[in-house]
Every structure is written in structure tokens, then in C-alpha cells.
Design a protein around this motif. Structure first.
Motif, short mmCIF file in Angstrom:
data_model
loop_
_atom_site.label_atom_id
_atom_site.label_comp_id
_atom_site.label_asym_id
_atom_site.label_seq_id
_atom_site.Cartn_x
_atom_site.Cartn_y
_atom_site.Cartn_z
N ARG A 13 4.15 6.07 -5.24
CA ARG A 13 4.10 6.35 -6.68
C ARG A 13 3.13 7.49 -6.96
O ARG A 13 3.41 8.37 -7.79
N GLU A 14 1.98 7.46 -6.28
CA GLU A 14 1.00 8.53 -6.51
C GLU A 14 1.57 9.89 -6.16
O GLU A 14 1.39 10.87 -6.88
N LEU A 15 2.28 9.93 -5.01
CA LEU A 15 2.90 11.19 -4.59
C LEU A 15 3.90 11.68 -5.61
O LEU A 15 3.95 12.87 -5.93
N TRP B 255 0.83 -1.21 0.00
CA TRP B 255 0.00 0.00 0.00
C TRP B 255 0.86 1.26 0.00
O TRP B 255 0.61 2.22 -0.74
N LEU B 256 1.92 1.23 0.81
CA LEU B 256 2.83 2.37 0.88
C LEU B 256 3.50 2.61 -0.47
O LEU B 256 3.69 3.75 -0.88
N ALA B 257 3.86 1.51 -1.14
CA ALA B 257 4.51 1.67 -2.45
C ALA B 257 3.56 2.35 -3.43
O ALA B 257 3.97 3.22 -4.21
N VAL B 258 2.29 1.99 -3.38
CA VAL B 258 1.31 2.61 -4.27
C VAL B 258 1.20 4.11 -3.97
O VAL B 258 1.23 4.96 -4.86
N LYS B 259 1.09 4.43 -2.67
CA LYS B 259 0.95 5.84 -2.29
C LYS B 259 2.18 6.64 -2.69
O LYS B 259 2.09 7.79 -3.11
N ASP C 107 3.92 11.14 -8.75
CA ASP C 107 3.20 11.65 -9.92
C ASP C 107 2.71 13.07 -9.66
O ASP C 107 2.82 13.95 -10.52
N ILE C 108 2.16 13.29 -8.46
CA ILE C 108 1.65 14.62 -8.13
C ILE C 108 2.77 15.64 -8.13
O ILE C 108 2.63 16.75 -8.64
N VAL C 109 3.91 15.27 -7.54
CA VAL C 109 5.05 16.19 -7.51
C VAL C 109 5.47 16.54 -8.92
O VAL C 109 5.74 17.70 -9.24
N GLY C 110 5.52 15.53 -9.80
CA GLY C 110 5.89 15.78 -11.19
C GLY C 110 4.94 16.75 -11.85
O GLY C 110 5.35 17.69 -12.54
N GLU C 111 3.65 16.55 -11.59
CA GLU C 111 2.63 17.44 -12.15
C GLU C 111 2.82 18.86 -11.66
O GLU C 111 2.75 19.82 -12.42
N LEU C 112 3.05 19.00 -10.34
CA LEU C 112 3.23 20.33 -9.75
C LEU C 112 4.45 21.01 -10.35
O LEU C 112 4.43 22.21 -10.62
N GLU C 113 5.51 20.23 -10.55
CA GLU C 113 6.73 20.83 -11.10
C GLU C 113 6.49 21.35 -12.50
O GLU C 113 6.95 22.44 -12.84
N SER C 114 5.75 20.59 -13.29
CA SER C 114 5.53 21.08 -14.66
C SER C 114 4.56 22.25 -14.66
O SER C 114 4.69 23.17 -15.47
N LEU C 115 3.62 22.28 -13.72
CA LEU C 115 2.72 23.43 -13.60
C LEU C 115 3.52 24.68 -13.25
O LEU C 115 3.27 25.77 -13.76
#
Lengths: 388, 147
Positions: free
Chosen positions: A140-142, A134-138, A144-152
Motif C-alpha cells: 500500500r505504501e508503494l 507486513w507485505l500488504a502494508v508495504k 501511494d508513493i507511485v501515485g504521488e510521483l505520477e501526480s508530480l
């Protein structure tokens, strides 16, 4: 804590295969020893009726021997059983402990060996492994979000840059040629036409301020922050000096402490003070004995800084709009301004983890209080006086 | 003193060019001003190539006013190439741009610009900036000697 099922040690033992095998053997041996003792006792009883003298004593000795042997085997067998049980459990719990600490450290888990199984220990092991997945999934999600924020953020930076260049150019043309027209043709214009020209120039100037303020707000949001101990007092004095110099016909009484050291980003705090002191300066323009103060509120629970003035103040009933972008509580004719300054102050203060608030009465001046979050602390209770 | 030196104005925006020329005029700066509209033309003029082949290279500009956003070759690239060429590497170059973005300033100075000025929105300020620019670079500043 009430358990849903009463679990007995025997039940645990029974469900564990490795324990079951060894355990059965270990239980069987003392049991057999006990039977042997009992059988010997019965045999002795019978012999007591038939034998006498030396033979009887011999029978007694043999019985004692069996008794001792039986007891020894019983005790040893019992101890072996206990040892088997606990060592089995202890070894498995130790493996669980390893799994748990690897999980806590974020490392991959060792393959399941002893700790697996149908019993409580086995379920605990399974639960730990589920937690790891479960932690591994979370994680990865985090990411992804960081990547999105960086490109924003990169997009935002490109947008701000474009605003900086592309909006200013035509604005400069408007302002520049309006002025050129003014210089060349003012005499040939009627008063009404001259006013049109003035309003064109005023509009262009205002738009320039708006662009600058918006850009500053945007920069303040995306620039990286570096907290260091800084002294706000000399920064405030420098700003006060510039403000005084910008309107030489005014005398303002400034009250700034000798030193006011905080733990914050220097460039951003400069912007905060420019805005708060600049506002105070602006709104005391019509106050005969203008007084502007910067100080730390000694009575507050957390470190709180105050900028107050005895100027025009504002209507507290509309204070909710105070920090909104473009929200202005005074008409443009009373006090010029873009309405972005306080939004910028709020953005900076929030980035530091603090809060900002304003209070006032119309004609009774205004007071702005702000904090800089939990990281604004003097180290080990000593005053930060040495800022180098 | 470079009192009579040529000013090379590299500016693609015709409004800005007109305003700059007007500002020089208002300040009674009568130096010859050469206007080019993109980076390639600026390089051609400075190196005496292309459309400006055969130009007398002894007439070195007293100062180059360089905008950053230019078509064909952009301002920073012009800067880079001028600094790389031994014949022109000492030319005084003032970046005159609408951007005040930190990265432009950093790039500009890193590539060897002598000065960086943001074009103000207000024309009066702009005229004042040109006046000070002219006073400094054309009167006060000593240009590099001929190599």
C-alpha cells in the motif's frame, strides 16, 4: 547453529494437543502388551515349579502365544505411534508449504487449520502470516508513493508546457522589436547606442536558448523510454553533416564507425550525440586540424562509447562541475553555450542505467565516455547488425 | 493562384500581431490581412456571423494563421468547428504558435490543420518563416475550389 533451548521430540509431542491424545493411546497399548508378556512370563515361571509333562508344554504354548501377540501388538502399536507422529507433523508441514507458496505468489493465505499451535510449526505458521500482513502494508505504501510521483510528473509537465508558451511570448517581443528598432533607427543611433541594441538582442537570443535547453532537459526526464537496438553511426553522421553545414568555412575530420549498434532509446540517444558531438564541434572551432571521433572502447569491461576531440579541452581540476546544470567551465566570450547540454546527457545516460564521465587537458582535447547500463547487451553474444 | 487572397490572422497577443504584420510588410506581401483577437471573432468572421454578419462569404481567405492559446474560444476549438462546417471545411489553416509541445502538434494535425509552425524567438527567423509561409500559401499553393 546452537538452539537457545534443546527441543526434544517428546517436548514437541507433549505440546501438541492432537498428538497428545492419540499418542497417549498408542503408547499405552504396547506398554500394556509388554506388561501382559511380562505377567505371562511370571505366571509361566510359577507353573514350571508346579506343572509337568503335557500341562507344562500347554503352559509353554500359551506363553508363546502371549509372547507373539504381545510382540505383534507392541510392533504394530509402535509403528502406529510413529505413523501418527509423523503423519501429524507431515500434514502440518504440508499445510505450511501451501501457506508459504501462496505468500510467495502474493495470493491471500488459506485460513489456519492444522498448522496452528504452540509448537515450532505453529510459530512458523504465525510468522508467515505476519510476513503476509507486513507485505500488504508495504505494498500500500508503494502504491501511494507511485501515485504521488505520477501526480508530480503531471504537474511538471504542466509547468514545462507553461514555460514553453508563456516565457517565449514576451521574449519574442523583446527580440522582435529590438530588431525592428535596429532596422528603422540604426543610422540615427550612436555606436554606443547601437551596441546597447545589439546586447538587448543577444540577451534575448540567449534567453531563448536557455528556455529551449531547459525544456529539453525537462522533457528528457519525464518522457517514456523505449529501448530497441539502434545504430548510432548513421545518427552521428547525420549530426556531423548538420554541424558541417552550419559553419561552411570549417573542415572537421570526423571518424565515425561503419556501424555502432546499441540497445537504447533512439530519440534520447540522438540528443546525447547532438550534445556531445556539438560540444566537440564547438570546442574545436579554433583548432586548425580538428578531429572528432566516435567509437566503442574495445578494452572496457562493459560496453563503453567514447566521443573525443582535439580541441580546447577543459581544466580537469574543475571537472566536478562538468555535468551540473548551468555550470560552465569556459567564459561566455570564449565559447558560447548554456551549460545545460552535459546535464541533459547525464540525465539520459542515467535513465539508461549507465554512467558518463569526461576527461581533458587544457589545449589537449577532451574525451567523454559513457555506458548504457546492463540492458545494453548484444543478445547471446552475437553482433546486433540487423536493425531494419 | 491565391495571390490576392485575404489572410486571416488569429492572434491575441498584440506584440505578435505587430511583428507578424511587420514581417509581411518586410516581405512585401500586400495581401489584405484581417486581424482578429480571439477564437469567437475568428469563427464569426469565417461564418459571417455575430460582429461580422453580412460579410461577403465569397471572399474566402487564402490562408488562416491560427494561434492556439486564444481567449473565448481556443485555437483547437476553432479548428474543430471550421472543419465541421461544410462551407469552410476546406479552408487552408496554418497553426502558428509558440508551443512545440508534441501534444499540441498531434492535436492540431488530428483535427485537420494543414500545417504547424512554431513561432521562432529570433525575429529574423520569424521574418524568414513569414516569407516562406507567404511564398508557399499565397503564391505556390492552389486553394480549394469554391464548393
Amino acid at each position: 547453529m546452537k538452539l537457545s533451548r534443546r527441543e526434544s521430540i517428546f517436548g514437541h509431542w507433549w505440546r501438541n494437543e492432537s498428538l497428545r491424545g492419540k499418542g497417549s493411546l498408542v503408547i499405552a497399548v504396547p506398554t500394556l502388551a509388554l506388561f501382559a508378556v511380562i505377567a505371562s512370563n511370571i505366571a509361566l515361571d510359577r507353573k514350571e515349579d508346579r506343572l509337568a509333562g503335557a500341562e507344562l508344554r500347554e503352559a509353554h504354548r500359551r506363553h508363546t502365544g502371549v509372547l507373539v501377540a504381545g510382540l505383534s501388538v507392541g510392533v504394530v502399536g509402535g509403528m502406529a505411534a510413529a505413523w501418527l507422529f509423523f503423519s501429524g507433523v507431515v500434514a502440518r508441514v504440508k499445510e505450511l508449504e501451501t501457506v508459504a507458496s501462496e505468500l510467495a505468489a502474493g495470493r491471500p493465505l488459506p485460513a489456519a487449520r492444522l498448522a496452528s499451535g504452540q509448537d515450532e510449526i505453529g510459530r512458523l505458521d504465525a510468522a508467515l502470516r505476519r510476513a503476509a500482513r507486513w507485505l500488504a502494508v508495504k505494498d500500500r505504501e508503494l502504491r501511494d508513493i507511485v501515485g504521488e510521483l505520477e501526480s508530480l510528473n503531471t504537474e511538471l509537465e504542466a509547468f514545462s508546457y507553461s514555460v514553453s508558451h508563456d516565457l517565449r511570448a514576451p521574449l519574442r517581443a523583446i527580440a522582435g522589436f529590438a530588431q525592428a528598432l535596429d532596422e528603422e533607427a540604426r543610422d540615427r543611433l550612436s555606436p554606443e547606442e547601437r551596441r546597447y541594441l545589439d546586447r538587448i538582442r543577444a540577451g534575448a537570443g540567449r534567453m531563448g536558448e536557455l528556455i529551449d535547453d531547459l525544456l529539453q532537459l525537462s522533457r528528457v526526464t519525464r518522457v517514456s523510454m523505449h529501448r530497441t537496438p539502434i545504430d548510432l553511426a548513421p545518427i552521428a553522421r547525420s549530426i556531423a553533416g548538420h554541424l558541417d553545414g552550419s559553419e561552411t568555412d570549417r573542415t572537421v575530420q570526423w571518424q565515425i564507425p561503419e556501424s555502432l549498434v546499441v540497445n537504447a532509446d533512439e530519440a534520447l540517444m540522438r540528443i546525447v550525440l547532438e550534445n556531445l558531438l556539438g560540444n566537440a564541434f564547438k570546442f574545436t572551432a579554433r583548432t586548425p586540424h580538428a578531429r572528432i571521433r566516435l567509437y566503442e572502447d574495445a578494452a572496457a569491461l562493459e560496453r563503453t562509447y567514447v566521443v573525443d576531440d582535439n580541441g580546447a579541452g577543459f581544466d580537469m581540476a574543475r571537472a566536478a562541475k562538468l555535468f551540473g546544470v548551468f555550470q560552465r567551465l569556459h567564459s561566455e566570450t570564449d565559447f558560447a553555450g548554456t551549460g545545460i547540454g552535459l546535464a541533459t546527457v547525464q540525465r539520459i545516460v542515467h535513465r539508461h542505467g549507465g554512467t558518463v564521465s569526461g576527461e581533458s587537458t587544457p589545449g589537449g582535447g577532451a574525451r567523454f565516455r559513457f555506458t548504457l547500463g546492463v540492458q545494453d547487451r548484444t543478445p547471446s553474444g552475437e553482433e546486433m547488425t540487423d536493425v531494419g | 493562384m491565391s495571390g490576392d487572397g485575404t489572410i486571416l490572422l488569429v492572434e491575441d497577443n498584440q506584440d505578435d500581431e505587430a511583428l507578424t504584420l511587420r514581417a509581411f510588410g518586410r516581405n512585401k506581401i500586400r495581401n489584405p490581412i484581417v486581424c482578429v483577437r480571439d477564437g469567437q471573432e475568428a469563427l464569426d468572421w469565417l461564418f459571417g456571423e455575430g460582429d461580422h454578419a453580412g460579410r461577403n462569404l465569397a471572399e474566402r481567405p487564402a490562408v488562416v494563421l491560427l494561434d492556439l492559446k486564444l481567449p473565448r474560444v481556443d485555437g483547437l476549438e476553432v479548428l474543430r468547428r471550421v472543419r465541421a462546417n461544410p462551407a469552410t471545411r476546406l479552408t487552408p489553416i496554418v497553426i502558428l504558435t509558440s508551443s512545440r509541445e508534441d501534444r499540441d502538434r498531434l492535436e492540431g494535425y488530428s483535427l485537420g490543420a494543414n500545417s504547424y509552425i512554431q513561432k521562432p524567438v529570433d525575429f529574423e527567423q520569424f521574418v524568414e518563416s513569414i516569407r516562406q509561409l507567404g511564398l508557399y500559401w499565397l503564391v505556390l499553393n492552389e486553394p480549394p475550389p469554391a464548393i
